[in-house]
Design a protein around this motif. Sequence first.
Motif, PDB file in Angstrom:
ATOM      1  N   GLU A 241       7.081  -9.252  -1.114  1.00 63.41           N
ATOM      2  CA  GLU A 241       7.355  -8.257  -2.155  1.00 63.41           C
ATOM      3  C   GLU A 241       6.163  -8.125  -3.091  1.00 63.41           C
ATOM      4  O   GLU A 241       5.767  -7.014  -3.466  1.00 63.41           O
ATOM      5  CB  GLU A 241       8.605  -8.646  -2.940  1.00 63.41           C
TER       6      GLU A 241
ATOM      7  N   MET B 279       3.261  -6.303  -1.212  1.00 63.43           N
ATOM      8  CA  MET B 279       3.539  -4.882  -1.005  1.00 63.43           C
ATOM      9  C   MET B 279       3.387  -4.103  -2.308  1.00 63.43           C
ATOM     10  O   MET B 279       2.863  -2.987  -2.324  1.00 63.43           O
ATOM     11  CB  MET B 279       4.936  -4.693  -0.416  1.00 63.43           C
ATOM     12  N   ARG B 280       3.839  -4.699  -3.418  1.00 61.19           N
ATOM     13  CA  ARG B 280       3.701  -4.020  -4.708  1.00 61.19           C
ATOM     14  C   ARG B 280       2.231  -3.937  -5.122  1.00 61.19           C
ATOM     15  O   ARG B 280       1.789  -2.923  -5.683  1.00 61.19           O
ATOM     16  CB  ARG B 280       4.511  -4.764  -5.772  1.00 61.19           C
TER      17      ARG B 280
ATOM     18  N   GLU C 226      10.942   3.294  -2.354  1.00 61.59           N
ATOM     19  CA  GLU C 226      11.667   2.081  -1.999  1.00 61.59           C
ATOM     20  C   GLU C 226      12.071   2.079  -0.527  1.00 61.59           C
ATOM     21  O   GLU C 226      12.132   1.029   0.111  1.00 61.59           O
ATOM     22  CB  GLU C 226      12.916   1.943  -2.878  1.00 61.59           C
TER      23      GLU C 226
ATOM     24  N   THR D 106      10.379   3.220   2.010  1.00 64.80           N
ATOM     25  CA  THR D 106       9.227   2.802   2.811  1.00 64.80           C
ATOM     26  C   THR D 106       9.087   1.297   2.780  1.00 64.80           C
ATOM     27  O   THR D 106       8.898   0.646   3.817  1.00 64.80           O
ATOM     28  CB  THR D 106       7.939   3.464   2.290  1.00 64.80           C
ATOM     29  N   ARG D 107       9.189   0.714   1.579  1.00 64.91           N
ATOM     30  CA  ARG D 107       9.056  -0.741   1.469  1.00 64.91           C
ATOM     31  C   ARG D 107      10.200  -1.442   2.171  1.00 64.91           C
ATOM     32  O   ARG D 107      10.011  -2.482   2.815  1.00 64.91           O
ATOM     33  CB  ARG D 107       8.983  -1.153  -0.003  1.00 64.91           C
TER      34      ARG D 107
ATOM     35  N   ALA E 292       9.183  -4.091   5.212  1.00 68.72           N
ATOM     36  CA  ALA E 292       9.331  -5.539   5.020  1.00 68.72           C
ATOM     37  C   ALA E 292       9.882  -6.263   6.248  1.00 68.72           C
ATOM     38  O   ALA E 292       9.282  -7.253   6.705  1.00 68.72           O
ATOM     39  CB  ALA E 292      10.201  -5.814   3.797  1.00 68.72           C
TER      40      ALA E 292
ATOM     41  N   GLU F 163       2.088   6.501   4.581  1.00 68.32           N
ATOM     42  CA  GLU F 163       1.814   6.128   3.193  1.00 68.32           C
ATOM     43  C   GLU F 163       0.409   6.548   2.787  1.00 68.32           C
ATOM     44  O   GLU F 163       0.179   7.028   1.670  1.00 68.32           O
ATOM     45  CB  GLU F 163       1.988   4.625   3.022  1.00 68.32           C
TER      46      GLU F 163
ATOM     47  N   LEU G  88      -1.573  -7.173   3.868  1.00 65.86           N
ATOM     48  CA  LEU G  88      -0.121  -7.388   3.862  1.00 65.86           C
ATOM     49  C   LEU G  88       0.260  -8.688   4.557  1.00 65.86           C
ATOM     50  O   LEU G  88       1.144  -9.416   4.092  1.00 65.86           O
ATOM     51  CB  LEU G  88       0.579  -6.205   4.526  1.00 65.86           C
TER      52      LEU G  88
END
Length: 445
Positions: free
Chosen positions: A158, A161-162, A170, A172-173, A177, A222, A268
């Motif tokens: 998390e 990714m942020r 949200e 997409t994340r 994940a 993205e 990532l």
Amino acid sequence: MRPAPDAEETKTVAYPPGPPIPALLQGLLYIRNRAQMLPPLRQRYGDVFSVQVPPFADNLVVFTRPEHIKEIFAGDPRDLHAGEGNQILGPIMGQHSVLTTDEGEHARARRLLMPAFNGAALRGYRDLVAEIAAAEVDRWRPGSTVITLDRMNALTLEVIMRVVFGVTDERTRAALAPRLGRIVTIGPLQYIGLMKPALQKYPPWQSFHGNMAAIDDLLYAEIAARRTAPDLAERTDVLSRLLQAGGDFDDEPPLTDAELRDQLITLLLAGHETTAAALSWALYELAVDPEVQREAHQAVRAEDDKSLEAVMKEAMRMRTVIPGAVRKLTRDMTIGGWDLPAGTVVACSILLAHRSPQNYPDTWTFRPSRFLDGEVEPNTWLPFGGGVRRCIGAGFSLMEGTTVLREILSRYRLDAPAGAKPERGKVRNITTVPRGKARILVTPR
């Protein structure tokens, strides 16, 4: 780059000694059981020895002494290619990754990435990490057993990714994940199979490549969306920084979509899995050593981040997550007194350096204070590699680990569950994680 020696020259090379067992068996042991394989080899053959690790290196020469490691890290990167040595990462990270490129292309990628991880950027990320850590710990139930490897993987994913994408869609994340999680949990043998394109049509590699294709679709979508974002110039996440980079450095062109994809997937994956493993080991060691945990809690109360950082450093030393840093010779070289031909892969053994009695006399004592007392010598603590290839995320990883430890220790006392067996390492993809996932009992302070 000089050409590799011809076959006749290769036959006469005297490599350092190594085990007289079949190459495939050596490779299997190295990839799956390196923590058990390497120490006996050093004991038998000395501080320099050879192993065969097909399909990655027919002749892998392992160095363990600080002076030899310094020699390799300080060498000319044109002579010692880390990108070529890291081709095991290619099927996932891509051909443009900062981890798989060399010379000019690597220097360009690193130059463009560095501003996102300098001191000013780290200070900007700290509050975000603290916020995410607090939200994670809020979900823990007092008196429960926490599976730290799973929770630290979720937390650090998390965070990265942020940091990489910023506050974006949200959905997409949420889609990205679990797909990233499937990559980091593959076993070493499946990882080896990624080097064989013919296996792509068979399970489990077929599903792996399908998963990678879905990840690529998400990343490219993205990238396309961010290129047209009206607030691009004001954003500080890594993707937005990279989209604005290029052109200011020796008239270099901006990064292409393919280059951006490879840097994003590298950040990532490398940016969360290793830190998650290190945090899991740190929490486990604190749980089984009440005195060290008491000192760490005192550091929290005193706002002494240096002492908390020392806990992370000691966990990274004693429970080495990445076993070595490799380079492939582009010309004949003499290293550590050994004449080695072009094409040889040399490895600075992080694992053996961290476990050397000469470097750390009390090797198996978890003692973070060693990093505060000035007793750790150069080229003996190597979790982030060294030289011009030292991990650009080193400062971020230590900041993140320190921030997460502070949040957890400020709220909970940690204990090993009753009857729990001592944790041992397990190789997962290319990292070493707690085999039992480092379960800990959390009790409110």
